[in-house]
Design a protein around this motif. Structure first.
Motif, PDB file in Angstrom:
ATOM      1  N   GLU A 207       9.401  -8.827  -8.008  1.00  0.00           N
ATOM      2  CA  GLU A 207       8.272  -9.436  -7.283  1.00  0.00           C
ATOM      3  C   GLU A 207       8.664 -10.767  -6.673  1.00  0.00           C
ATOM      4  O   GLU A 207       8.328 -11.064  -5.521  1.00  0.00           O
ATOM      5  CB  GLU A 207       7.080  -9.608  -8.234  1.00  0.00           C
ATOM      6  CG  GLU A 207       5.817 -10.152  -7.590  1.00  0.00           C
ATOM      7  CD  GLU A 207       5.788 -11.677  -7.467  1.00  0.00           C
ATOM      8  OE1 GLU A 207       5.195 -12.190  -6.494  1.00  0.00           O
ATOM      9  OE2 GLU A 207       6.368 -12.347  -8.349  1.00  0.00           O
ATOM     10  N   ASP A 228      -0.786  -3.197   0.267  1.00  0.00           N
ATOM     11  CA  ASP A 228       0.049  -3.285  -0.931  1.00  0.00           C
ATOM     12  C   ASP A 228       1.500  -3.004  -0.541  1.00  0.00           C
ATOM     13  O   ASP A 228       2.003  -1.883  -0.729  1.00  0.00           O
ATOM     14  CB  ASP A 228      -0.436  -2.280  -1.982  1.00  0.00           C
ATOM     15  CG  ASP A 228       0.381  -2.311  -3.266  1.00  0.00           C
ATOM     16  OD1 ASP A 228       1.221  -3.233  -3.411  1.00  0.00           O
ATOM     17  OD2 ASP A 228       0.201  -1.415  -4.117  1.00  0.00           O
ATOM     18  N   GLN A 320       1.321 -19.979  -3.489  1.00  0.00           N
ATOM     19  CA  GLN A 320       0.472 -18.826  -3.757  1.00  0.00           C
ATOM     20  C   GLN A 320       0.627 -17.758  -2.683  1.00  0.00           C
ATOM     21  O   GLN A 320       0.595 -16.559  -2.971  1.00  0.00           O
ATOM     22  CB  GLN A 320      -0.996 -19.273  -3.858  1.00  0.00           C
ATOM     23  CG  GLN A 320      -1.922 -18.212  -4.413  1.00  0.00           C
ATOM     24  CD  GLN A 320      -1.557 -17.774  -5.825  1.00  0.00           C
ATOM     25  OE1 GLN A 320      -1.207 -18.595  -6.670  1.00  0.00           O
ATOM     26  NE2 GLN A 320      -1.614 -16.466  -6.089  1.00  0.00           N
ATOM     27  N   ARG A 323       3.346 -15.047  -3.322  1.00  0.00           N
ATOM     28  CA  ARG A 323       3.235 -14.228  -4.526  1.00  0.00           C
ATOM     29  C   ARG A 323       2.665 -12.878  -4.117  1.00  0.00           C
ATOM     30  O   ARG A 323       1.822 -12.798  -3.227  1.00  0.00           O
ATOM     31  CB  ARG A 323       2.349 -14.892  -5.585  1.00  0.00           C
ATOM     32  CG  ARG A 323       2.913 -16.223  -6.080  1.00  0.00           C
ATOM     33  CD  ARG A 323       1.982 -16.902  -7.067  1.00  0.00           C
ATOM     34  NE  ARG A 323       2.480 -18.207  -7.439  1.00  0.00           N
ATOM     35  CZ  ARG A 323       3.307 -18.455  -8.444  1.00  0.00           C
ATOM     36  NH1 ARG A 323       3.721 -17.447  -9.202  1.00  0.00           N
ATOM     37  NH2 ARG A 323       3.707 -19.675  -8.707  1.00  0.00           N
ATOM     38  N   ARG A 324       3.115 -11.808  -4.742  1.00  0.00           N
ATOM     39  CA  ARG A 324       2.720 -10.471  -4.343  1.00  0.00           C
ATOM     40  C   ARG A 324       2.082  -9.718  -5.499  1.00  0.00           C
ATOM     41  O   ARG A 324       2.522  -9.820  -6.648  1.00  0.00           O
ATOM     42  CB  ARG A 324       3.930  -9.673  -3.827  1.00  0.00           C
ATOM     43  CG  ARG A 324       4.571 -10.268  -2.582  1.00  0.00           C
ATOM     44  CD  ARG A 324       3.648 -10.185  -1.370  1.00  0.00           C
ATOM     45  NE  ARG A 324       4.240 -10.797  -0.190  1.00  0.00           N
ATOM     46  CZ  ARG A 324       4.022 -12.060   0.197  1.00  0.00           C
ATOM     47  NH1 ARG A 324       3.212 -12.830  -0.524  1.00  0.00           N
ATOM     48  NH2 ARG A 324       4.582 -12.526   1.286  1.00  0.00           N
ATOM     49  N   TYR A 325       1.067  -8.945  -5.143  1.00  0.00           N
ATOM     50  CA  TYR A 325       0.369  -8.111  -6.129  1.00  0.00           C
ATOM     51  C   TYR A 325       1.270  -6.955  -6.549  1.00  0.00           C
ATOM     52  O   TYR A 325       1.922  -6.324  -5.719  1.00  0.00           O
ATOM     53  CB  TYR A 325      -0.923  -7.575  -5.509  1.00  0.00           C
ATOM     54  CG  TYR A 325      -1.572  -6.467  -6.313  1.00  0.00           C
ATOM     55  CD1 TYR A 325      -2.238  -6.741  -7.512  1.00  0.00           C
ATOM     56  CD2 TYR A 325      -1.510  -5.135  -5.878  1.00  0.00           C
ATOM     57  CE1 TYR A 325      -2.831  -5.727  -8.246  1.00  0.00           C
ATOM     58  CE2 TYR A 325      -2.091  -4.114  -6.610  1.00  0.00           C
ATOM     59  CZ  TYR A 325      -2.752  -4.427  -7.785  1.00  0.00           C
ATOM     60  OH  TYR A 325      -3.333  -3.422  -8.522  1.00  0.00           O
ATOM     61  N   SER A 327       0.849  -3.510  -8.872  1.00  0.00           N
ATOM     62  CA  SER A 327      -0.028  -2.641  -9.652  1.00  0.00           C
ATOM     63  C   SER A 327       0.708  -2.133 -10.885  1.00  0.00           C
ATOM     64  O   SER A 327       1.935  -2.200 -10.976  1.00  0.00           O
ATOM     65  CB  SER A 327      -0.488  -1.457  -8.794  1.00  0.00           C
ATOM     66  OG  SER A 327       0.619  -0.609  -8.501  1.00  0.00           O
TER      67      SER A 327
END
Length: 437
Positions: A207, A228, A320, A323-325, A327
């Protein structure tokens, strides 16, 4: 007559009460023995659950030994292990700082990407800079003046235009800049060195790399705008990898790449297992980014350094927007895609926790003292509410006006230290490169 009748009753009550107390004590003994047995079984599993829970693992089993959940197991383990250890006082723990040993001054640090390695490099560079040690540094250049190479394994010929060691020395003392691990060539330049590196949990590493190297761009190029991007990437990572995007080699087991395995072989189980065995023998310590402070304490003791030697101010805080989501599904896919890095991480994470146990009862107290000292230097050195945002990817702290030399050295990063070290060593002489034996 009445008193005679009461006597048997009184004796019966006394006997019953004694049996009652005995039952309580036996119950307590049974609980204690059961708890000790649980502790012994858990310790024999090498803290597997504990490490999985706190290492960010996504595939930890939720139960073990019947109905014991991870939280109950960890609580039982903490209860049984701490209750049997002698209480360590600040006085006895700090006496460790004065033990009879010699501080380590010859270090090769393998600087891996996106693992907290810049902060660790700065700690080592500060130590060497304040002791007039000689560093392997790249020649001065416009791009990457603090990088020997991000893709090439170290070769002594890389130092052809680099500044020589201080005081006309033949060998250097330290190497801390980015370059891939090559033990034989590194030994030729810094013989008898202590070897260190740092690694990170593969999900966090992926990430961080994805955001920092802006791999969203290749996803957008091939798939268009995606909510995503990591999820889209992990659906078919090989398709994206063929595009050879910016720092693509870090996307697939990139930590083992930095440690010397070629991209074409990072999925070869036999090669990976052999590499991990070799690193286990060759590395004096592998720090774990996810337990940075804990790793530093173990390193401090191993190198015979002091608490002040390992103090640090974080070099940067990732913005911020970078930064990556990720799952839960993507986490599992990342671990599978980077299973060789995960195997590496599991091995040396286990090694770290073994060393922490070997540290002894002072570890928790020393960790507390270290973090308090770190907080003190942050308050002493850093201007409140002020940040440097020149690089949109990260935010840097700003020093207070008229900051002390200690504060300046704590604040300096890898780039700044490399420049200072280069200027210190640069005196116009041609470096003598030892001939290959």
């Amino acid at each position: 007559m009445r008193s005679r009748n009461l006597l048997p009753l009184s004796i019966g009550l006394i006997v019953f009460y004694m049996f009652f107390l005995t039952g309580i004590q036996l119950g307590r003994l049974d609980v204690l023995l059961s708890r000790r047995a649980q502790s012994r079984d858990l310790l024999n599993q090498e803290f597997k659950l504990l490490r999985c829970k706190y290492s960010g693992g996504t595939s930890c089993q939720t139960t073990v030994a019947g109905d014991y959940s991870i939280d109950r197991v960890v609580a039982a383990l903490q209860d049984t292990t701490t209750s049997t250890e002698p209480t360590a006082t600040v006085k006895t723990c700090r006496a460790d700082e004065n033990r009879d040993c010699t501080e380590t001054k010859k270090i090769v640090f393998i600087k891996t990407h996106k693992t907290g390695s810049t902060t660790l490099a700065s700690i080592i560079e500060r130590f060497g800079y304040t002791r007039n040690l000689s560093f392997v540094v790249p020649p001065n250049r416009k791009f990457g003046p603090h990088i020997l190479s991000s893709t090439q394994m170290f070769q002594r010929k890389m130092l052809k235009n680099s500044p020589p060691p201080l005081n006309g020395g033949k060998y250097y003392d330290m190497l801390t800049n980015h370059v891939r691990y090559n033990r034989r060539e590194m030994n030729a330049v810094i013989p008898n060195a202590t070897y260190l590196t740092i690694i990170r949990h593969p999900v966090k590493h992926f990430e961080s790399s994805f955001a920092y190297f802006v791999w969203d761009r290749i996803v957008t190029k091939l798939e268009g705008d995606i909510d995503d991007p990591i999820g889209a990437f992990m659906e078919n990572p090989n398709k994206f990898l063929k595009e050879k995007f910016y720092f693509w080699w870090q996307a697939h087991n990139g930590q083992l790449f930095d440690l010397g395995i070629q991209p074409s072989r990072v999925d070869d189980e036999a090669v990976v297992d052999a590499k991990i065995r070799a690193l286990n023998e060759e590395m004096d310590m592998v720090l774990i980014s996810d337990y940075f402070d804990e790793s530093l304490l173990v390193m401090k003791r191993q190198l015979c350094w002091t608490m002040d030697d390992i103090l640090y101010i974080p070099n940067a805080i990732r913005s911020q927007q970078f930064r990556r989501y990720v799952s839960k599904e993507s986490e599992e896919e990342i671990l599978d895609w980077n299973k060789s890095d995960f195997k590496l991480y599991q091995h040396f994470n286990r090694t770290l926790w073994r060393k922490i146990r070997e540290y002894g009862p002072c570890f928790d107290e020393d960790l507390k003292i270290f973090r308090e000292r770190r907080q003190q230097v942050m308050e002493q050195c850093i201007a409140k509410g002020k940040f440097d945002r020149k690089d949109p990817r990260e935010t840097r702290y700003v020093l207070k006006p008229k900051a002390s030399e200690l504060c300046k050295n704590l604040w300096r990063g890898d780039v700044t230290f490399t420049k200072l070290l280069r200027n210190k060593q640069l005196n116009g002489r041609i470096l003598h490169i030892p001939k290959e034996q």
